[in-house]
Design a protein around this motif. Sequence first.
Motif, PDB file in Angstrom:
ATOM      1  N   LEU A 193       0.831  -1.203   0.000  1.00 58.67           N
ATOM      2  CA  LEU A 193       0.000   0.000   0.000  1.00 58.67           C
ATOM      3  C   LEU A 193       0.866   1.253   0.000  1.00 58.67           C
ATOM      4  CD1 LEU A 193      -2.848   1.266   0.285  1.00 58.67           C
ATOM      5  CD2 LEU A 193      -2.554   1.082   2.770  1.00 58.67           C
ATOM      6  N   ASN A 194       1.845   1.293   0.917  1.00 56.59           N
ATOM      7  CA  ASN A 194       2.784   2.411   1.017  1.00 56.59           C
ATOM      8  C   ASN A 194       3.904   2.000   1.970  1.00 56.59           C
ATOM      9  OD1 ASN A 194       4.117   4.909   1.826  1.00 56.59           O
ATOM     10  ND2 ASN A 194       2.378   5.994   0.945  1.00 56.59           N
ATOM     11  N   PRO A 195       5.168   2.028   1.525  1.00 56.73           N
ATOM     12  CA  PRO A 195       6.281   1.629   2.397  1.00 56.73           C
ATOM     13  C   PRO A 195       6.337   2.399   3.711  1.00 56.73           C
ATOM     14  CG  PRO A 195       7.032   1.841   0.133  1.00 56.73           C
ATOM     15  CD  PRO A 195       5.626   2.377   0.172  1.00 56.73           C
ATOM     16  N   LEU A 196       5.909   3.674   3.682  1.00 54.60           N
ATOM     17  CA  LEU A 196       5.916   4.465   4.910  1.00 54.60           C
ATOM     18  C   LEU A 196       4.933   3.905   5.932  1.00 54.60           C
ATOM     19  CD1 LEU A 196       6.153   8.139   3.557  1.00 54.60           C
ATOM     20  CD2 LEU A 196       7.946   6.769   4.628  1.00 54.60           C
ATOM     21  N   TYR A 197       3.830   3.361   5.426  1.00 56.02           N
ATOM     22  CA  TYR A 197       2.851   2.790   6.343  1.00 56.02           C
ATOM     23  C   TYR A 197       3.401   1.522   6.991  1.00 56.02           C
ATOM     24  CZ  TYR A 197      -1.662   1.597   8.354  1.00 56.02           C
ATOM     25  OH  TYR A 197      -2.662   1.308   9.239  1.00 56.02           O
ATOM     26  N   GLN A 198       4.178   0.762   6.226  1.00 60.32           N
ATOM     27  CA  GLN A 198       4.816  -0.414   6.811  1.00 60.32           C
ATOM     28  C   GLN A 198       5.754  -0.008   7.942  1.00 60.32           C
ATOM     29  OE1 GLN A 198       8.025  -2.384   4.714  1.00 60.32           O
ATOM     30  NE2 GLN A 198       7.168  -4.400   5.222  1.00 60.32           N
ATOM     31  N   TRP A 199       6.546   1.040   7.737  1.00 59.24           N
ATOM     32  CA  TRP A 199       7.461   1.500   8.779  1.00 59.24           C
ATOM     33  C   TRP A 199       6.700   2.045   9.981  1.00 59.24           C
ATOM     34  CZ3 TRP A 199      12.173   0.136   9.495  1.00 59.24           C
ATOM     35  CH2 TRP A 199      12.956  -0.245   8.403  1.00 59.24           C
ATOM     36  N   PHE A 200       5.560   2.663   9.723  1.00 60.56           N
ATOM     37  CA  PHE A 200       4.725   3.143  10.829  1.00 60.56           C
ATOM     38  C   PHE A 200       4.273   1.965  11.693  1.00 60.56           C
ATOM     39  CE2 PHE A 200       0.266   3.709  12.248  1.00 60.56           C
ATOM     40  CZ  PHE A 200       0.487   4.661  13.238  1.00 60.56           C
ATOM     41  N   LEU A 201       3.856   0.881  11.065  1.00 59.90           N
ATOM     42  CA  LEU A 201       3.415  -0.298  11.812  1.00 59.90           C
ATOM     43  C   LEU A 201       4.579  -0.946  12.569  1.00 59.90           C
ATOM     44  CD1 LEU A 201       0.899  -2.022   9.357  1.00 59.90           C
ATOM     45  CD2 LEU A 201       0.409  -0.524  11.299  1.00 59.90           C
ATOM     46  N   ILE A 202       5.784  -0.900  11.979  1.00 62.90           N
ATOM     47  CA  ILE A 202       6.964  -1.429  12.667  1.00 62.90           C
ATOM     48  C   ILE A 202       7.241  -0.615  13.931  1.00 62.90           C
ATOM     49  CG2 ILE A 202       9.467  -1.712  12.511  1.00 62.90           C
ATOM     50  CD1 ILE A 202       9.063  -2.400   9.538  1.00 62.90           C
ATOM     51  N   VAL A 203       7.127   0.707  13.820  1.00 61.79           N
ATOM     52  CA  VAL A 203       7.313   1.576  14.989  1.00 61.79           C
ATOM     53  C   VAL A 203       6.255   1.266  16.044  1.00 61.79           C
ATOM     54  CG1 VAL A 203       7.209   3.958  15.814  1.00 61.79           C
ATOM     55  CG2 VAL A 203       8.422   3.426  13.693  1.00 61.79           C
ATOM     56  N   VAL A 204       5.015   1.039  15.593  1.00 59.97           N
ATOM     57  CA  VAL A 204       3.925   0.693  16.515  1.00 59.97           C
ATOM     58  C   VAL A 204       4.262  -0.584  17.281  1.00 59.97           C
ATOM     59  CG1 VAL A 204       1.542  -0.144  16.637  1.00 59.97           C
ATOM     60  CG2 VAL A 204       2.102   1.881  15.267  1.00 59.97           C
ATOM     61  N   LEU A 205       4.788  -1.580  16.573  1.00 63.68           N
ATOM     62  CA  LEU A 205       5.186  -2.826  17.229  1.00 63.68           C
ATOM     63  C   LEU A 205       6.265  -2.566  18.283  1.00 63.68           C
ATOM     64  CD1 LEU A 205       5.270  -5.382  14.276  1.00 63.68           C
ATOM     65  CD2 LEU A 205       3.742  -5.428  16.253  1.00 63.68           C
ATOM     66  N   GLY A 206       7.176  -1.637  17.982  1.00 65.70           N
ATOM     67  CA  GLY A 206       8.224  -1.298  18.935  1.00 65.70           C
ATOM     68  C   GLY A 206       7.673  -0.606  20.173  1.00 65.70           C
ATOM     69  N   ILE A 207       6.550   0.103  20.010  1.00 67.48           N
ATOM     70  CA  ILE A 207       5.934   0.797  21.135  1.00 67.48           C
ATOM     71  C   ILE A 207       5.071  -0.152  21.960  1.00 67.48           C
ATOM     72  CG2 ILE A 207       4.280   2.629  21.743  1.00 67.48           C
ATOM     73  CD1 ILE A 207       5.235   4.143  19.283  1.00 67.48           C
ATOM     74  N   TYR A 208       4.571  -1.209  21.324  1.00 68.67           N
ATOM     75  CA  TYR A 208       3.642  -2.124  21.986  1.00 68.67           C
ATOM     76  C   TYR A 208       4.215  -2.739  23.266  1.00 68.67           C
ATOM     77  CZ  TYR A 208      -0.853  -2.934  19.722  1.00 68.67           C
ATOM     78  OH  TYR A 208      -2.151  -2.816  19.313  1.00 68.67           O
ATOM     79  N   VAL A 209       5.490  -3.115  23.220  1.00 71.05           N
ATOM     80  CA  VAL A 209       6.080  -3.800  24.377  1.00 71.05           C
ATOM     81  C   VAL A 209       6.116  -2.894  25.607  1.00 71.05           C
ATOM     82  CG1 VAL A 209       8.119  -4.922  25.300  1.00 71.05           C
ATOM     83  CG2 VAL A 209       7.394  -5.401  22.956  1.00 71.05           C
ATOM     84  N   PRO A 210       6.761  -1.703  25.530  1.00 73.19           N
ATOM     85  CA  PRO A 210       6.738  -0.831  26.713  1.00 73.19           C
ATOM     86  C   PRO A 210       5.339  -0.313  27.022  1.00 73.19           C
ATOM     87  CG  PRO A 210       7.726   0.304  24.844  1.00 73.19           C
ATOM     88  CD  PRO A 210       7.583  -1.121  24.441  1.00 73.19           C
TER      89      PRO A 210
END
Length: 232
Positions: A193-210
């Motif tokens: 859909l958009n590579p930037l959206y993929q990176w946004f979801l990766i950042v979200v995953l990084g935030i999920y743990v803390p």
Amino acid sequence: MSSKPTTPRGPRGLTKLYLLGYNAISFSLWATCTLRGCYLLAINPAEDIPTTFNDIFWPLLTTTQTLAVLEILHSLLGIVRAPVTTTAMQVASRLLLVWGVMFLFHEKGDGAGIVGAPSEVVKVGDYAFLGCLSAWGVTECIRYGFFALQVLGTGVPRWWTWLRYNTFYVLYPLGITSECVLVVKALKPAAELNPLYQWFLIVVLGIYVPGSYILYTHMIAQRKKALRKRAE
């Protein structure tokens, strides 16, 4: 020596009526989602999860979950005594899952995702959606029912209080794990859909743990506080 009359605690007047209505409606909607899901799973083949998803998702689940945006407003305005930060984190994560993952990448009747490509998120054999629905539905039925009874002032049954402050030990990890699985599955179609959206979801995953740790420990602290107050 005379003492001043104590001021009744809790919402009053129109605020009480509004909160009672909000919690009662939210309870009814989540109960409908949960019971509808159980019914569909009972009558549909176990591998036909997209049918269950499409039946519940629009407009029932989307409306039910989006209504929670009002809780951020409640916290900001001081209508309820809930931390703005934790409330916003909880609501934002749910909205991301509902609109940013499930809506964008769910499987349609023709086997394609809503963005055109075959769905990699909610498809045959994928139980993460059911994990979300189960964890969200049971948790919210307990929570909104508890708040409605609290606002009504009739008293909350002891067994309901026990459910309110103990079931999250199992339901929260189930919900978070299911949410993470769906976000991971969304990475590939998000890149298309958009590579930037993929990176946004990766950042979200990084935030999920803390973020999950903060919310989980907050709920444990709230449990201790509530049970201590009830014992007094």
